[in-house]
Motif scaffolding. Sequence first.
Motif, PDB file in Angstrom:
ATOM      1  N   UNK A 301       0.833  -1.215   0.000  1.00  0.00           N
ATOM      2  CA  UNK A 301       0.000   0.000   0.000  1.00  0.00           C
ATOM      3  C   UNK A 301       0.859   1.254   0.000  1.00  0.00           C
ATOM      4  N   UNK A 302       1.895   1.272   0.825  1.00  0.00           N
ATOM      5  CA  UNK A 302       2.780   2.447   0.869  1.00  0.00           C
ATOM      6  C   UNK A 302       3.504   2.656  -0.453  1.00  0.00           C
ATOM      7  N   UNK A 303       3.968   1.579  -1.028  1.00  0.00           N
ATOM      8  CA  UNK A 303       4.698   1.695  -2.293  1.00  0.00           C
ATOM      9  C   UNK A 303       3.775   2.160  -3.418  1.00  0.00           C
ATOM     10  N   UNK A 304       2.553   1.649  -3.438  1.00  0.00           N
ATOM     11  CA  UNK A 304       1.609   2.045  -4.484  1.00  0.00           C
ATOM     12  C   UNK A 304       1.225   3.513  -4.369  1.00  0.00           C
ATOM     13  N   UNK A 305       1.207   4.043  -3.159  1.00  0.00           N
ATOM     14  CA  UNK A 305       0.817   5.434  -2.949  1.00  0.00           C
ATOM     15  C   UNK A 305       1.962   6.402  -3.170  1.00  0.00           C
ATOM     16  N   UNK A 306       3.179   5.888  -3.304  1.00  0.00           N
ATOM     17  CA  UNK A 306       4.344   6.753  -3.534  1.00  0.00           C
ATOM     18  C   UNK A 306       4.379   7.173  -4.994  1.00  0.00           C
ATOM     19  N   UNK A 307       5.151   8.221  -5.277  1.00  0.00           N
ATOM     20  CA  UNK A 307       5.269   8.741  -6.645  1.00  0.00           C
ATOM     21  C   UNK A 307       6.356   8.035  -7.450  1.00  0.00           C
ATOM     22  N   UNK A 308       7.005   7.035  -6.862  1.00  0.00           N
ATOM     23  CA  UNK A 308       8.057   6.287  -7.540  1.00  0.00           C
ATOM     24  C   UNK A 308       7.411   5.237  -8.443  1.00  0.00           C
ATOM     25  N   UNK A 309       7.273   5.540  -9.717  1.00  0.00           N
ATOM     26  CA  UNK A 309       6.473   4.713 -10.627  1.00  0.00           C
ATOM     27  C   UNK A 309       6.978   3.272 -10.731  1.00  0.00           C
ATOM     28  N   UNK A 310       8.291   3.028 -10.975  1.00  0.00           N
ATOM     29  CA  UNK A 310       8.736   1.627 -11.079  1.00  0.00           C
ATOM     30  C   UNK A 310       8.467   0.824  -9.809  1.00  0.00           C
ATOM     31  N   UNK A 311       8.639   1.455  -8.657  1.00  0.00           N
ATOM     32  CA  UNK A 311       8.399   0.749  -7.393  1.00  0.00           C
ATOM     33  C   UNK A 311       6.908   0.469  -7.222  1.00  0.00           C
ATOM     34  N   UNK A 312       6.061   1.447  -7.577  1.00  0.00           N
ATOM     35  CA  UNK A 312       4.616   1.244  -7.480  1.00  0.00           C
ATOM     36  C   UNK A 312       4.158   0.123  -8.405  1.00  0.00           C
ATOM     37  N   UNK A 313       4.775   0.031  -9.588  1.00  0.00           N
ATOM     38  CA  UNK A 313       4.442  -1.042 -10.525  1.00  0.00           C
ATOM     39  C   UNK A 313       4.841  -2.403  -9.950  1.00  0.00           C
ATOM     40  N   UNK A 314       6.016  -2.476  -9.338  1.00  0.00           N
ATOM     41  CA  UNK A 314       6.456  -3.714  -8.693  1.00  0.00           C
ATOM     42  C   UNK A 314       5.474  -4.117  -7.592  1.00  0.00           C
ATOM     43  N   UNK A 315       5.057  -3.152  -6.781  1.00  0.00           N
ATOM     44  CA  UNK A 315       4.126  -3.441  -5.687  1.00  0.00           C
ATOM     45  C   UNK A 315       2.784  -3.927  -6.222  1.00  0.00           C
ATOM     46  N   UNK A 316       2.330  -3.314  -7.305  1.00  0.00           N
ATOM     47  CA  UNK A 316       1.053  -3.714  -7.899  1.00  0.00           C
ATOM     48  C   UNK A 316       1.125  -5.159  -8.397  1.00  0.00           C
ATOM     49  N   UNK A 317       2.245  -5.536  -8.972  1.00  0.00           N
ATOM     50  CA  UNK A 317       2.413  -6.917  -9.448  1.00  0.00           C
ATOM     51  C   UNK A 317       2.455  -7.912  -8.285  1.00  0.00           C
ATOM     52  N   UNK A 318       2.984  -7.481  -7.141  1.00  0.00           N
ATOM     53  CA  UNK A 318       2.967  -8.349  -5.964  1.00  0.00           C
ATOM     54  C   UNK A 318       1.539  -8.649  -5.532  1.00  0.00           C
ATOM     55  N   UNK A 319       0.688  -7.663  -5.646  1.00  0.00           N
ATOM     56  CA  UNK A 319      -0.707  -7.856  -5.240  1.00  0.00           C
ATOM     57  C   UNK A 319      -1.402  -8.915  -6.101  1.00  0.00           C
ATOM     58  N   UNK A 320      -0.999  -9.003  -7.368  1.00  0.00           N
ATOM     59  CA  UNK A 320      -1.596  -9.987  -8.264  1.00  0.00           C
ATOM     60  C   UNK A 320      -1.242 -11.421  -7.863  1.00  0.00           C
ATOM     61  N   UNK A 321      -0.112 -11.570  -7.151  1.00  0.00           N
ATOM     62  CA  UNK A 321       0.353 -12.900  -6.737  1.00  0.00           C
ATOM     63  C   UNK A 321       0.472 -12.922  -5.218  1.00  0.00           C
ATOM     64  N   UNK A 322      -0.516 -12.298  -4.575  1.00  0.00           N
ATOM     65  CA  UNK A 322      -0.384 -11.938  -3.161  1.00  0.00           C
ATOM     66  C   UNK A 322      -0.138 -13.145  -2.258  1.00  0.00           C
ATOM     67  N   UNK A 323      -0.936 -14.194  -2.389  1.00  0.00           N
ATOM     68  CA  UNK A 323      -0.814 -15.336  -1.466  1.00  0.00           C
ATOM     69  C   UNK A 323       0.559 -15.991  -1.553  1.00  0.00           C
ATOM     70  N   UNK A 324       1.048 -16.193  -2.791  1.00  0.00           N
ATOM     71  CA  UNK A 324       2.358 -16.825  -2.956  1.00  0.00           C
ATOM     72  C   UNK A 324       3.467 -15.928  -2.421  1.00  0.00           C
ATOM     73  N   UNK A 325       3.330 -14.619  -2.628  1.00  0.00           N
ATOM     74  CA  UNK A 325       4.340 -13.678  -2.130  1.00  0.00           C
ATOM     75  C   UNK A 325       4.353 -13.687  -0.603  1.00  0.00           C
ATOM     76  N   UNK A 326       3.184 -13.643  -0.003  1.00  0.00           N
ATOM     77  CA  UNK A 326       3.111 -13.663   1.465  1.00  0.00           C
ATOM     78  C   UNK A 326       3.701 -14.959   2.015  1.00  0.00           C
ATOM     79  N   UNK A 327       3.410 -16.078   1.353  1.00  0.00           N
ATOM     80  CA  UNK A 327       3.989 -17.352   1.794  1.00  0.00           C
ATOM     81  C   UNK A 327       5.511 -17.337   1.647  1.00  0.00           C
ATOM     82  N   UNK A 328       5.997 -16.744   0.535  1.00  0.00           N
ATOM     83  CA  UNK A 328       7.434 -16.692   0.318  1.00  0.00           C
ATOM     84  C   UNK A 328       8.160 -15.879   1.371  1.00  0.00           C
TER      85      UNK A 328
END
Length: 369
Positions: A301-328
């Motif tokens: 959430x913090x990364x998505x709300x920041x103005x750093x576009x590449x980082x926000x894009x990375x964070x958004x992609x994590x959300x798409x694979x959220x369960x596996x990322x959280x498990x990892x």
Amino acid sequence: MASTTSLSARGRHYGTVLIDMATHRPLHLYDGREGEDLAAWLRTHPEVKVICRDRSSGYSEGARVGAPQAQQVADRYHLWANLGQAVEKTVNGYRSRLAEPPADPANAPDEPQVVQPLAELKIVTRLREQHAAAHELWQQGMSKAAIGRKLGLHQATVRKLVNARSADDVVAKNLQRAHVVDPYVGYLHRRWNEGVRNAAQLCREIQEQGYPGSELAVQRHLRRYRSGRGHAPDPGPKPPSVREVTSWIMTHPEHLRDENTEKLHRLRERHPDLDRLTGHVRRFAVMMTARQGDRIEDWITRAEQDSLVPLASFAHNLRRDFDAVRNGLSLPHSSGAVEGNINRLKMLKRQMFGRAGLDLLRKRVLLAR
């Protein structure tokens, strides 16, 4: 438990290897990295309970369809590598501003150059003296060729001086050429030493500081550096590269050399965006090493709300694979043992000089002891 990863050969031809993480031995090797192939294999192996994988969407879907009973775990190495790519893209946006600012405040990057008054320019004084001398000799009856020889000037220059009604006319015409760049030479030198070579960009930058001339004059000034006929002043210490700064941000603070720690500190002070970027990375590193996967939602959430576009894009992609990322980020499982098998597989390919097909390679991988 099984682990899947893709491997590529020359020409970007991909294959997939499945590893038993209990024994670290290969279970299956197939061409491509499509989810359907993975799902088909998993359906025949219902005993699989945990699947460690890289972040390929094909593997995610194949694992979901073929083994709905299994827990998917995104590999931490790939998560960290993907974050590093986002950091590098962000730092790349600051490539021209990574150099240390000049010690002299008058030459600081954000300070406009103080434009020297027209009457104080050396070229103005020289033109006025040449105009006066040429007219005096012309009135004495000397030819233009003789005037040129006496003053050491080209005949075309003498013609312009003699034909001009006043020195101001000569000055006005010449200042529309390269000499109008003179007040901005220090700034142009600094930007050249920082790696900026585009004349149009440099022209726009000095126009914001009051430069009245054209881009052509800037091109003429820079031509001497491009052709090697002149050199910009010593730029001092070489600015850090994008990869160096990315490495500083991605390295644990305790493992950085003191000089690099200081350089990163100064960069963070000068650029608030890089300061925030470093903070995001270090929070992610703590979360990953301490297995605090329950904090990933807040980090995203913090990364998505920041103005750093590449980082926000990375964070958004994590959300798409959220369960596996959280498990990892929570579980001890990883795909670390896969890398050794991949290196061995590549060695076998080299031994066969690339002439054997996938069937022989599969047998050598799966049947070797």
